[in-house]
Motif scaffolding. Structure first.
Motif, PDB file in Angstrom:
ATOM      1  N   ASN A 131       0.840  -1.197   0.000  1.00 20.99           N
ATOM      2  CA  ASN A 131       0.000   0.000   0.000  1.00 20.99           C
ATOM      3  C   ASN A 131       0.879   1.252   0.000  1.00 20.99           C
ATOM      4  O   ASN A 131       1.675   1.464   0.910  1.00 20.99           O
ATOM      5  N   ILE A 148       0.212   4.343   0.574  1.00 19.91           N
ATOM      6  CA  ILE A 148       0.001   5.254   1.705  1.00 19.91           C
ATOM      7  C   ILE A 148       0.807   4.786   2.909  1.00 19.91           C
ATOM      8  O   ILE A 148       1.442   5.588   3.599  1.00 19.91           O
ATOM      9  N   ILE A 157       0.191   9.851  -5.192  1.00 15.07           N
ATOM     10  CA  ILE A 157      -0.652   8.661  -4.999  1.00 15.07           C
ATOM     11  C   ILE A 157      -2.043   8.899  -5.571  1.00 15.07           C
ATOM     12  O   ILE A 157      -2.613   8.035  -6.247  1.00 15.07           O
ATOM     13  N   PHE A 162      -3.708   6.861  -8.612  1.00 16.39           N
ATOM     14  CA  PHE A 162      -4.976   6.150  -8.457  1.00 16.39           C
ATOM     15  C   PHE A 162      -5.950   6.534  -9.574  1.00 16.39           C
ATOM     16  O   PHE A 162      -6.696   5.697 -10.072  1.00 16.39           O
ATOM     17  N   GLU A 222      -6.207   3.038 -11.062  1.00 16.08           N
ATOM     18  CA  GLU A 222      -7.184   2.451 -10.133  1.00 16.08           C
ATOM     19  C   GLU A 222      -6.515   1.578  -9.082  1.00 16.08           C
ATOM     20  O   GLU A 222      -7.094   0.606  -8.607  1.00 16.08           O
ATOM     21  N   SER A 223      -5.269   1.851  -8.753  1.00 17.11           N
ATOM     22  CA  SER A 223      -4.570   1.035  -7.768  1.00 17.11           C
ATOM     23  C   SER A 223      -3.537   1.902  -7.053  1.00 17.11           C
ATOM     24  O   SER A 223      -2.991   2.835  -7.631  1.00 17.11           O
ATOM     25  N   ILE A 224      -3.306   1.594  -5.754  1.00 16.32           N
ATOM     26  CA  ILE A 224      -2.217   2.269  -5.053  1.00 16.32           C
ATOM     27  C   ILE A 224      -1.191   1.252  -4.577  1.00 16.32           C
ATOM     28  O   ILE A 224      -0.375   1.540  -3.714  1.00 16.32           O
ATOM     29  N   ASN A 225      -1.246   0.027  -5.118  1.00 17.07           N
ATOM     30  CA  ASN A 225      -0.229  -0.968  -4.769  1.00 17.07           C
ATOM     31  C   ASN A 225       1.058  -0.640  -5.509  1.00 17.07           C
ATOM     32  O   ASN A 225       1.075  -0.579  -6.739  1.00 17.07           O
ATOM     33  N   VAL A 226       2.142  -0.458  -4.732  1.00 16.38           N
ATOM     34  CA  VAL A 226       3.363   0.052  -5.357  1.00 16.38           C
ATOM     35  C   VAL A 226       3.987  -0.951  -6.322  1.00 16.38           C
ATOM     36  O   VAL A 226       4.760  -0.566  -7.180  1.00 16.38           O
TER      37      VAL A 226
END
Lengths: 101, 169
Positions: free
Chosen positions: A28, A30, A81, A85, A89-93
């Protein structure tokens, strides 16, 4: 010093390593940024401990500058971030491969 | 060695800070992580007080616990939760990293002890006044140029954040 300096340094090292573990192991984005904040806090504790030990106020002044930089870094990082997104559509690094890394 | 209240205060706060920092990096839900992050920042502010840096403790609470965490929570609110926890959150190598970190703590604390015994001889009995007046005087006299540069940095960060998070880039 009330507390021996090596106890303060060991504590700040532990906090820094928790931050490193967070940066390396989390997906994540964040939470990766939160872990970077933990690492900056650990650096600040070192600045202040040595400021106290050496009776030099410069360490505390530099800690203020570190806090300023951390605030700027979080603002820009979270903006990145949000814009990532919007695009993916993703915040997985490890899913974000826009630069083909 | 008698520690006194400030010494006990330090060790209790340090233990709580490390434990809650571990909670930050292990929680799946980013909101929970943010709450533990606030707790960590408050513990670190308490540690600043035991190191007689009262101004830094106040700045820590205002900027970190008051500003940065609110920013995190706003972004968590804007980004749907399942975007972050679609896949298992911890990679497989995490345990190995943690073990390596523990070894590193042990080795480094040994070196820190060696350094501190050398240095505490030289500065025995001296004391820094960590109050607002001392920090402010230094900040506005000797470190005036870095202070102004820091304000430019904040301006650049603010403009950069606005530009990056705009709808049409």
């Amino acid at each position: 010093m009330i507390v021996p300096i090596h106890h303060v340094l060991t504590f700040s090292l532990a906090l820094f390593l928790v931050g490193v573990v967070g940066v390396l192991s989390r997906r994540n984005g964040i939470i990766v940024l939160m872990s970077v904040e933990l690492m900056l806090n650990a650096a600040n504790i070192n600045f202040i401990a040595f400021s106290r030990l050496m009776s030099d106020i410069a360490g505390q002044v530099f800690a203020v500058f570190v806090i300023v930089t951390a605030a700027g870094e979080v603002a820009v990082g979270l903006a990145i971030i949000i814009s990532l997104f919007r695009g993916t559509e993703s915040i997985n690094v490890d899913e974000i491969t826009l630069l083909k890394g | 060695v008698s520690l006194g209240y400030a010494g006990i205060f330090f060790y209790v706060l340090a233990a709580m800070a490390v434990v809650s920092a571990l909670m930050v990096v292990t929680r799946k839900n980013p909101v929970h992580a943010a709450m533990f992050l606030v707790f960590t920042f408050f513990c670190v502010a308490g540690i600043y007080i035991t190191l007689s840096a009262e101004f830094l403790a106040a700045v820590q609470v205002l900027v970190y616990a008051g500003g940065i965490v609110v920013l995190f929570l706003f972004v968590i609110m804007l980004v749907p939760l399942k975007a972050g926890i679609r896949r298992p959150p911890v990679r497989r190598g995490a345990v190995a990293i943690l073990l390596a970190g523990m070894v590193a703590v042990a080795v480094m604390s040994f070196y820190a002890h060696a350094v501190s015994t050398e240095m505490s001889m030289a500065t025995e009995g001296s004391r820094v006044m960590g109050n607002i007046e001392t920090v402010g005087t230094e900040l506005y006299t000797r470190y005036l140029l870095p202070f102004e540069v820091a304000s430019v940095l904040l301006l650049v960060a603010m403009i950069g954040a606005v530009v990056l998070a705009r709808r049409q880039v």
